[in-house]
Design a protein around this motif. Structure first.
Motif, PDB file in Angstrom:
ATOM      1  N   GLU A   1       0.197   4.224   0.682  1.00 46.97           N
ATOM      2  CA  GLU A   1       0.003   5.122   1.835  1.00 46.97           C
ATOM      3  C   GLU A   1       0.646   4.874   2.930  1.00 46.97           C
ATOM      4  O   GLU A   1       0.960   5.593   3.678  1.00 46.97           O
ATOM      5  CB  GLU A   1      -1.413   5.302   1.676  1.00 46.97           C
ATOM      6  N   CYS A   2       0.828   3.432   3.252  1.00 45.05           N
ATOM      7  CA  CYS A   2       1.490   3.055   4.338  1.00 45.05           C
ATOM      8  C   CYS A   2       3.057   3.164   4.605  1.00 45.05           C
ATOM      9  O   CYS A   2       3.435   3.217   5.416  1.00 45.05           O
ATOM     10  CB  CYS A   2       1.051   1.619   4.737  1.00 45.05           C
TER      11      CYS A   2
ATOM     12  N   ASN B   1       0.793  -0.882  -0.099  1.00 41.18           N
ATOM     13  CA  ASN B   1       0.061   0.081   0.068  1.00 41.18           C
ATOM     14  C   ASN B   1       1.052   1.302   0.024  1.00 41.18           C
ATOM     15  O   ASN B   1       1.594   1.589   0.965  1.00 41.18           O
ATOM     16  CB  ASN B   1      -0.823  -0.034   1.180  1.00 41.18           C
TER      17      ASN B   1
END
Length: 92
Positions: free
Chosen positions: A87-88, A85
């Motif tokens: 975003e992470c 991901n």
């Protein structure tokens, strides 16, 4: 049996023709035909009735289509879960 064969089965069933399925998959028609033929040989049963207007699933074909859709959906879920991901993993 492999993912390409299952994808071809679903595409032909949805499109109603090998030619249209090949277009949707961005493949040439002989490749899709070969994938369907190889799947049929491996399973020993025709998946489609071939006719002038198009391709119609046989009863075993309908059963296989249902299973193929499930397999492809599970593979897509696995890919989504495994992909990182973005975003992470961003640094602040």
């Amino acid at each position: 049996m492999d993912v390409k064969q299952l994808t071809a089965l679903v595409a032909v069933a949805d499109a109603g023709s090998v030619t249209r399925a090949a277009e949707l998959l961005h493949l040439v028609q002989p490749t899709v035909t070969r994938q369907i033929h190889t799947l049929e040989q491996e399973l020993g049963v025709s998946r489609f009735e071939r006719s002038r207007p198009g391709m119609e699933l046989t009863e075993p074909g309908r059963l296989m289509l249902e299973r193929a859709r499930r397999v492809l959906a599970e593979l897509e879920r696995a890919r989504a879960e495994i992909r990182p991901n973005p975003e992470c993993c961003r640094e602040s």
